[in-house]
Design a protein around this motif. Structure first.
Motif, PDB file in Angstrom:
ATOM      1  N   TRP A 118      -3.174  -7.705  11.820  1.00 52.63           N
ATOM      2  CA  TRP A 118      -2.856  -9.134  11.794  1.00 52.63           C
ATOM      3  C   TRP A 118      -1.348  -9.402  11.740  1.00 52.63           C
ATOM      4  CZ3 TRP A 118      -4.885 -13.522  13.076  1.00 52.63           C
ATOM      5  CH2 TRP A 118      -4.405 -14.722  12.547  1.00 52.63           C
ATOM      6  N   GLN A 119      -0.596  -8.578  11.010  1.00 48.49           N
ATOM      7  CA  GLN A 119       0.840  -8.838  10.884  1.00 48.49           C
ATOM      8  C   GLN A 119       1.671  -8.214  11.992  1.00 48.49           C
ATOM      9  OE1 GLN A 119       2.773  -6.564   7.450  1.00 48.49           O
ATOM     10  NE2 GLN A 119       0.609  -6.437   6.904  1.00 48.49           N
TER      11      GLN A 119
ATOM     12  N   GLN B 145       7.618  -5.784  12.597  1.00 45.33           N
ATOM     13  CA  GLN B 145       8.317  -5.925  11.319  1.00 45.33           C
ATOM     14  C   GLN B 145       7.846  -4.865  10.325  1.00 45.33           C
ATOM     15  OE1 GLN B 145      10.772  -8.102  11.196  1.00 45.33           O
ATOM     16  NE2 GLN B 145      10.244  -8.794  13.271  1.00 45.33           N
ATOM     17  N   PRO B 146       8.653  -4.616   9.272  1.00 43.12           N
ATOM     18  CA  PRO B 146       8.194  -3.683   8.223  1.00 43.12           C
ATOM     19  C   PRO B 146       6.831  -4.112   7.681  1.00 43.12           C
ATOM     20  CG  PRO B 146      10.508  -4.232   7.910  1.00 43.12           C
ATOM     21  CD  PRO B 146      10.012  -5.124   9.015  1.00 43.12           C
ATOM     22  N   PHE B 147       5.978  -3.141   7.462  1.00 41.37           N
ATOM     23  CA  PHE B 147       4.593  -3.424   7.087  1.00 41.37           C
ATOM     24  C   PHE B 147       4.503  -3.756   5.601  1.00 41.37           C
ATOM     25  CE2 PHE B 147      -0.031  -2.518   7.355  1.00 41.37           C
ATOM     26  CZ  PHE B 147      -0.276  -3.168   8.554  1.00 41.37           C
ATOM     27  N   GLU B 148       3.614  -4.696   5.253  1.00 41.83           N
ATOM     28  CA  GLU B 148       3.403  -5.097   3.872  1.00 41.83           C
ATOM     29  C   GLU B 148       1.931  -4.894   3.522  1.00 41.83           C
ATOM     30  OE1 GLU B 148       5.071  -8.916   2.762  1.00 41.83           O
ATOM     31  OE2 GLU B 148       6.351  -8.861   4.548  1.00 41.83           O
ATOM     32  N   LEU B 149       1.660  -3.892   2.705  1.00 42.93           N
ATOM     33  CA  LEU B 149       0.280  -3.611   2.314  1.00 42.93           C
ATOM     34  C   LEU B 149      -0.348  -4.799   1.593  1.00 42.93           C
ATOM     35  CD1 LEU B 149       0.456   0.067   1.010  1.00 42.93           C
ATOM     36  CD2 LEU B 149      -0.659  -0.739   3.087  1.00 42.93           C
ATOM     37  N   ALA B 150       0.457  -5.533   0.844  1.00 36.91           N
ATOM     38  CA  ALA B 150      -0.082  -6.666   0.086  1.00 36.91           C
ATOM     39  C   ALA B 150      -0.677  -7.722   1.014  1.00 36.91           C
ATOM     40  CB  ALA B 150       1.002  -7.278  -0.789  1.00 36.91           C
ATOM     41  N   ARG B 151      -0.101  -7.888   2.197  1.00 37.91           N
ATOM     42  CA  ARG B 151      -0.623  -8.873   3.144  1.00 37.91           C
ATOM     43  C   ARG B 151      -1.982  -8.435   3.690  1.00 37.91           C
ATOM     44  NH1 ARG B 151       3.796 -10.272   7.506  1.00 37.91           N
ATOM     45  NH2 ARG B 151       2.075 -11.619   8.196  1.00 37.91           N
ATOM     46  N   VAL B 152      -2.169  -7.132   3.884  1.00 35.28           N
ATOM     47  CA  VAL B 152      -3.476  -6.625   4.330  1.00 35.28           C
ATOM     48  C   VAL B 152      -4.505  -6.846   3.229  1.00 35.28           C
ATOM     49  CG1 VAL B 152      -4.730  -4.647   5.254  1.00 35.28           C
ATOM     50  CG2 VAL B 152      -2.278  -4.889   5.701  1.00 35.28           C
ATOM     51  N   GLU B 153      -4.101  -6.602   1.994  1.00 35.36           N
ATOM     52  CA  GLU B 153      -5.010  -6.807   0.863  1.00 35.36           C
ATOM     53  C   GLU B 153      -5.392  -8.280   0.734  1.00 35.36           C
ATOM     54  OE1 GLU B 153      -5.493  -5.041  -3.644  1.00 35.36           O
ATOM     55  OE2 GLU B 153      -3.468  -5.429  -2.877  1.00 35.36           O
ATOM     56  N   ASP B 154      -4.435  -9.171   0.976  1.00 38.00           N
ATOM     57  CA  ASP B 154      -4.726 -10.612   0.924  1.00 38.00           C
ATOM     58  C   ASP B 154      -5.754 -11.005   1.983  1.00 38.00           C
ATOM     59  OD1 ASP B 154      -2.947 -10.954  -1.149  1.00 38.00           O
ATOM     60  OD2 ASP B 154      -1.316 -11.718   0.106  1.00 38.00           O
ATOM     61  N   LEU B 155      -5.581 -10.472   3.193  1.00 40.86           N
ATOM     62  CA  LEU B 155      -6.538 -10.798   4.247  1.00 40.86           C
ATOM     63  C   LEU B 155      -7.902 -10.191   3.950  1.00 40.86           C
ATOM     64  CD1 LEU B 155      -7.234 -12.137   6.877  1.00 40.86           C
ATOM     65  CD2 LEU B 155      -6.172 -10.238   8.121  1.00 40.86           C
ATOM     66  N   LEU B 156      -7.930  -8.995   3.365  1.00 37.72           N
ATOM     67  CA  LEU B 156      -9.202  -8.386   2.986  1.00 37.72           C
ATOM     68  C   LEU B 156      -9.914  -9.248   1.943  1.00 37.72           C
ATOM     69  CD1 LEU B 156     -11.282  -6.121   2.999  1.00 37.72           C
ATOM     70  CD2 LEU B 156      -9.818  -4.832   1.435  1.00 37.72           C
TER      71      LEU B 156
ATOM     72  N   LEU C 164      -8.714   6.758  -0.222  1.00 33.06           N
ATOM     73  CA  LEU C 164      -7.683   5.718  -0.283  1.00 33.06           C
ATOM     74  C   LEU C 164      -8.337   4.351  -0.451  1.00 33.06           C
ATOM     75  CD1 LEU C 164      -5.464   6.867   2.741  1.00 33.06           C
ATOM     76  CD2 LEU C 164      -4.932   7.146   0.301  1.00 33.06           C
ATOM     77  N   PRO C 165      -7.638   3.413  -1.096  1.00 33.53           N
ATOM     78  CA  PRO C 165      -8.146   2.027  -1.111  1.00 33.53           C
ATOM     79  C   PRO C 165      -8.322   1.519   0.309  1.00 33.53           C
ATOM     80  CG  PRO C 165      -6.322   2.304  -2.656  1.00 33.53           C
ATOM     81  CD  PRO C 165      -6.389   3.564  -1.840  1.00 33.53           C
ATOM     82  N   ALA C 166      -9.278   0.625   0.490  1.00 34.34           N
ATOM     83  CA  ALA C 166      -9.644   0.176   1.837  1.00 34.34           C
ATOM     84  C   ALA C 166      -8.453  -0.366   2.609  1.00 34.34           C
ATOM     85  CB  ALA C 166     -10.734  -0.892   1.750  1.00 34.34           C
ATOM     86  N   HIS C 167      -7.606  -1.189   1.979  1.00 38.75           N
ATOM     87  CA  HIS C 167      -6.497  -1.795   2.717  1.00 38.75           C
ATOM     88  C   HIS C 167      -5.420  -0.782   3.063  1.00 38.75           C
ATOM     89  CE1 HIS C 167      -4.906  -1.889  -1.379  1.00 38.75           C
ATOM     90  NE2 HIS C 167      -3.711  -2.160  -0.886  1.00 38.75           N
ATOM     91  N   VAL C 168      -5.273   0.254   2.227  1.00 40.33           N
ATOM     92  CA  VAL C 168      -4.298   1.316   2.525  1.00 40.33           C
ATOM     93  C   VAL C 168      -4.824   2.194   3.656  1.00 40.33           C
ATOM     94  CG1 VAL C 168      -3.043   3.292   1.586  1.00 40.33           C
ATOM     95  CG2 VAL C 168      -3.455   1.272   0.148  1.00 40.33           C
ATOM     96  N   TRP C 169      -6.090   2.565   3.572  1.00 39.20           N
ATOM     97  CA  TRP C 169      -6.725   3.367   4.626  1.00 39.20           C
ATOM     98  C   TRP C 169      -6.598   2.672   5.971  1.00 39.20           C
ATOM     99  CZ3 TRP C 169     -10.674   2.559   8.091  1.00 39.20           C
ATOM    100  CH2 TRP C 169     -11.271   3.689   8.674  1.00 39.20           C
ATOM    101  N   ALA C 170      -6.927   1.383   6.006  1.00 39.32           N
ATOM    102  CA  ALA C 170      -6.879   0.642   7.262  1.00 39.32           C
ATOM    103  C   ALA C 170      -5.460   0.571   7.812  1.00 39.32           C
ATOM    104  CB  ALA C 170      -7.423  -0.772   7.049  1.00 39.32           C
ATOM    105  N   SER C 171      -4.496   0.346   6.948  1.00 36.68           N
ATOM    106  CA  SER C 171      -3.098   0.235   7.388  1.00 36.68           C
ATOM    107  C   SER C 171      -2.604   1.557   7.959  1.00 36.68           C
ATOM    108  CB  SER C 171      -2.219  -0.198   6.211  1.00 36.68           C
ATOM    109  OG  SER C 171      -2.638  -1.447   5.698  1.00 36.68           O
TER     110      SER C 171
END
Length: 318
Positions: free
Chosen positions: A229-230, A234-245, A264-271
Motif C-alpha cells: 500500500w505504501q 520511500q523508506p518503509f514503515e512497518l507501523a503503517r503496515v500494522e495500521d492497515l492490518l 515473524l509477526p504477520a505485518h513484518v512477514w508480509a513486509s
C-alpha cells in the motif's frame, strides 16, 4: 517501433493504428471519432477515446506481459468493483488492447478504511487459474531466481560492478533463510492478490470505488497487498503496515490474518516478502527488457534494489 527480445516476445508496445481501433470499436458496437493520450510507457499506453454518441471510454494497450483483460473479467465475475470491460483484442504485433469504462474524475483519495474494505473483498476471491501461485514454495525460491537473473545479466556484460557483487551477497544470505521464513504463506487470506495495491490503484468517482491495474495479480497471501500500500519509493514503515492490518481485521478480514508466519509477526512477514518479491521482479525485468534499459542507470537501479534487500534482510534474518 516495437523492439522484441531474443526469444521473439514483444518488449515495447506499438500504438494501435486507426484500423486496429476501428476493429476494437466494432466489437464494442460503437464508433470512435477521436482519441487522446493520457499516458504512455514503453510497455503500455492509456488513451481516452470519444464515441460518436458523445460518450467516452479508456483504451489501454500493453505488451502481453502486462495484459489484464483476463484479470478484469475474473474480478468482475466474482463481483469486485472494477471498470467495465467493453471490448478486447489482440493487435497484429502481439499487443493486447482493451476498451474499458471511463470512470471520469476522481473526487477523493482512498482512506485507510476504504483500502481495507476493498482488500477484504479482493482476498475473498479465488485467484485466476491462469495466473502464478505465490505459495510457500514459490516464495522460498525468489532469492535464487533473482540470483539466476543476475548471473545472466552479468553474462550479457551488464551489472558487473562492485554494487552488483554486493547485491549477490544480499540475495545469497536471504536465500539461506528463505524456506524457513516462507512458512505460513497459505494461511488465510490466501487467494486473489492484486500485487500493486497502491492508493493510485483505487479510483473513487461519482459512481463509487473501482480497483484498477490488475496486470500483475496472482494467487497468494493477501498480506503482501497490505504491505504494498505504501509503495516502493520511500523508506518503509512497518507501523503503517500494522495500521492497515488492524483496519483490515476491522473490515472483516479473517482473524488468521494476524497470525505469525515463518516465526515473524504477520505485518513484518508480509513486509519482508513483499520486498523480496519486488526485488525478484525488478531484477527479472532488467533481464527481460535489457535492450530498452540505459547502462548508465545500472548503478542507480542496483542501489535502489539493495535498499529493498537491506530492509527485507533486516526482518528475515533477525
Amino acid at each position: 517501433m516495437r523492439t522484441n527480445s531474443s526469444d521473439g516476445r514483444v518488449t515495447r508496445v506499438a500504438r494501435p493504428t486507426t484500423e486496429d481501433l476501428a476493429e476494437l470499436a466494432a466489437r464494442a458496437r460503437v464508433s470512435i471519432v477521436s482519441r487522446a493520450d493520457i499516458r504512455v510507457w514503453p510497455q503500455s499506453g492509456v488513451e481516452r477515446v470519444h464515441f460518436a454518441d458523445g460518450r467516452t471510454a479508456v483504451l489501454k494497450y500493453t505488451i502481453p506481459d502486462f495484459a489484464e483483460d483476463d484479470a478484469l473479467g475474473h474480478a468482475a465475475y466474482h463481483g469486485l468493483p472494477v471498470p467495465a470491460l467493453l471490448a478486447k483484442g489482440m493487435l497484429p504485433g502481439g499487443e493486447v488492447a482493451v476498451l474499458m469504462e471511463d470512470l471520469g474524475a476522481q473526487i477523493q483519495e482512498p482512506t485507510l478504511r476504504e483500502a481495507a474494505r476493498l482488500a477484504v473483498m479482493i482476498h475473498r476471491v479465488p485467484g485466476p487459474p491462469e495466473r502464478p501461485v505465490l505459495d510457500r514454495e514459490a516464495l522460498s525460491v525468489l532469492p535464487e531466481s533473482a540470483l539466476e537473473c543476475l548471473r545472466r545479466l552479468r553474462q550479457m556484460g551488464r551489472w558487473r560492478g562492485e554494487e552488483a557483487r554486493g547485491l549477490r551477497g544480499d540475495l545469497e544470505r536471504i536465500a539461506q533463510v528463505a524456506r524457513h521464513r516462507a512458512r505460513g504463506a497459505e494461511i488465510p487470506p490466501f487467494g486473489l492478490a492484486h500485487s500493486e495495491f497502491h492508493p493510485t490503484s483505487i479510483h473513487i468517482g461519482r459512481r463509487g470505488s473501482r480497483v484498477l491495474d490488475w496486470a500483475r495479480c496472482y494467487t497468494g497471501s493477501g498480506l503482501l497487498d497490505l504491505a504494498s500500500w505504501q509503495g516502493t519509493q520511500q523508506p518503509f514503515e512497518l507501523a503503517r503496515v500494522e495500521d492497515l492490518l488492524t483496519a483490515y481485521l476491522a473490515a472483516g478480514g479473517p482473524p488468521s490474518a494476524a497470525a505469525d508466519r515463518g516465526g515473524l509477526p504477520a505485518h513484518v512477514w508480509a513486509s519482508a516478502w513483499h520486498k523480496v518479491w519486488i526485488t525478484e521482479w525488478f531484477v527479472a525485468a532488467q533481464e527481460r527488457f535489457l535492450p530498452l534499459t540505459d547502462p548508465g542507470q545500472d548503478v542507480a537501479t542496483i542501489q535502489s534494489i539493495r535498499v529493498h534487500l537491506a530492509e527485507a534482510g533486516s526482518w528475515l534474518m533477525n
